[in-house]
Design an enzyme around this catalytic site. Structure first.
Site, PDB file in Angstrom:
ATOM      1  N   LYS A   4      36.601  -4.224  15.454  1.00  0.00           N
ATOM      2  CA  LYS A   4      35.311  -4.691  14.933  1.00  0.00           C
ATOM      3  C   LYS A   4      34.217  -4.645  16.000  1.00  0.00           C
ATOM      4  CE  LYS A   4      36.745  -7.654  11.199  1.00  0.00           C
ATOM      5  NZ  LYS A   4      37.153  -9.003  10.929  1.00  0.00           N
ATOM      6  N   ARG A   5      34.612  -4.828  17.241  1.00  0.00           N
ATOM      7  CA  ARG A   5      33.662  -4.755  18.348  1.00  0.00           C
ATOM      8  C   ARG A   5      32.850  -3.472  18.314  1.00  0.00           C
ATOM      9  NH1 ARG A   5      35.629  -3.470  23.070  1.00  0.00           N
ATOM     10  NH2 ARG A   5      37.700  -3.251  22.201  1.00  0.00           N
TER      11      ARG A   5
END
Ligand code: GLU
Length: 437
Positions: free
Chosen positions: A202-203
């Site tokens: 997700k980063r």
């Protein structure tokens, strides 16, 4: 060879993310390319982590991407089948009971070979594998076991999945053998990395498929982008769904990790916005205008089909997502525009008079097509002896509230006479007031 049967087997513990969607797409393409069947199997045996909401999200994501399935199964409907297979292994001595659970016995010696269609031959020493639980003490099957029983019962010819599952494959092959069944062919897809070359997360902005929809991406753009995560055909980048079905095969899948690049996704989306059928794009633009809170459905309706079509056609040139098209469409609606600071900078005192003049010539127009608008604007400027360049940007800001927009005469024509004139007058007033400040 018998008819190809492949599956996508998501665990409904969360949304469908980039990695899962890529696996689903590759299986779907493989099935469609070979005229086979694509099976969707919901692996919900871990009841504590599976939710109906996640199942619905996965199905909705697949439908939106256009990955239609030929058969749909839920693993929890098949617990009896799994239990019978476990009993068979117990009878054969290939499994044993311990603390209420049923365990599969891994041979202590020898090697198990995975002949992977992408990775080639991969050997695993059995001594390095550990016995594994196949039925939990509550009687539910575990992933590796249910997966084998189902892949085998459902006649899978190929198992195509992420290479994070490679370590499961020797265990699964041993279970097939113990059950006296033939394993399918395996193909483990290369990992997907973020731009910094670490595992995608997700980063990196990798979000669920439905989040990409919300952000204004087209399904055909995501399909095109996901296909290129590990698969290639020469140096071609833009592929339609039909082309992918025609060209896709495992021979085009590389061995090295794929890199997820959101800039590239934006570029591909822009390409597909430019290719999109205009009436469809106009309908989508209407939806995103409402989604983004730019206007109400009634206000969008009042625009009329012609203006919406024209807006979609103009706005797709410079915007890479439907969300940014919708935001750029704010000027279409008859209310005062917020003029951001960088736009206000253009409204200088000396422009008050030219803007008034242009407002006056526009209000005298009998028609308001881009050509008629151009004539009126140029006529007004000729009287003032000013080049268009001197006022183009201030007019743009007055009409659209932005410093970047489609062609000037197009946007003036699009907002309509009444709004164009009133916005130019309001801008002229603002120019005056900056004079006294
Ligand atoms: N349910 C597993 C997963 O979501 C399926 C893996 C497989 O394709 O065998 O990772």
């Amino acid at each position: 060879m018998s008819q190809v049967r492949v599956r996508f087997a998501p665990s409904p513990t969360g949304y469908l993310h980039v990695g899962g969607a890529r696996t689903a797409l590759f299986n779907w393409l493989y099935a469609r390319h070979h005229g086979g069947k694509f099976i969707l199997r919901i692996e919900d045996t871990d009841r504590s982590r599976s939710t109906d909401e996640a199942i619905e999200q996965i199905l909705e994501s697949m439908r939106w991407l256009g990955l239609d399935w030929d058969e749909l199964y839920r693993q929890t409907d098949r617990f009896d089948v799994h239990r019978r297979a476990a009993e068979e292994l117990l009878r054969k001595g290939a499994a044993y009971e311990h603390e209420g659970a049923v365990w599969f016995r891994i041979p202590r010696t020898g090697v198990t070979v995975v002949e992977d269609l992408l990775l080639g031959r991969v050997e695993f020493k059995n001594s390095e594998l550990k016995d594994l639980v196949i039925l939990r003490s509550d009687g539910t099957p575990t992933y590796n076991f249910a997966c084998v029983v189902d892949d085998s019962d459902m006649g899978m010819t190929h198992v195509i999945r992420g290479d994070d599952h490679l370590n499961n494959t020797p265990k699964q092959i041993l279970i097939y053998r113990a059950l006296g069944r033939e394993p399918p062919k395996f193909a483990h897809l290369p990992m997907i990395l973020g731009p910094d070359k670490t595992k995608l997360s997700k980063r990196h902005g990798a979000v669920s498929v439905l989040e990409y929809r919300r952000r204004g991406f087209l399904p055909e753009a995501l399909v095109n982008f996901f296909a290129r995560l590990g698969w290639s055909h020469g140096d071609q980048e833009i592929f339609s769904r039909e082309e992918l079905v025609e060209l896709f095969d495992l021979s085009g899948v590389g061995k090295s990790a794929a890199v997820f690049d959101e800039q590239k996704l934006l570029w591909i989306n822009h390409e597909w916005l430019k290719r999109a059928d205009l009436p469809r794009l106009a309908r989508l633009l209407a939806d995103y205008i409402v989604q983004e809170g730019i206007a109400t459905p009634e206000e969008v309706g009042q625009l009329g089909e012609g203006r919406l079509l024209r807006a979609a056609e103009l706005l797709r040139e410079r915007n890479k997502t439907l969300v940014s098209m919708a935001q750029a469409a704010r000027f279409l609606f008859p209310r005062e525009l917020p003029w951001p600071e960088e736009a206000r900078r253009y409204l200088k005192p000396e422009l008050a008079e030219p803007l008034e003049k242009i407002a006056a010539s526009l209000s005298a127009c009998s028609g308001f097509s881009p050509e008629e608008v151009e004539q009126a604007v140029r006529g007004g400027l000729a009287e003032l002896n000013l080049p268009l360049k001197a006022v183009a940007q201030p007019i743009r800001v007055a009409i659209t509230g932005r410093t970047v927009s489609p062609g000037l005469f197009d946007v003036i024509s699009l907002v309509g006479q009444e709004q164009a004139v009133s916005r130019l007058r309001r801008a002229a007033a603002l120019c005056r007031s900056s004079e006294t400040n």
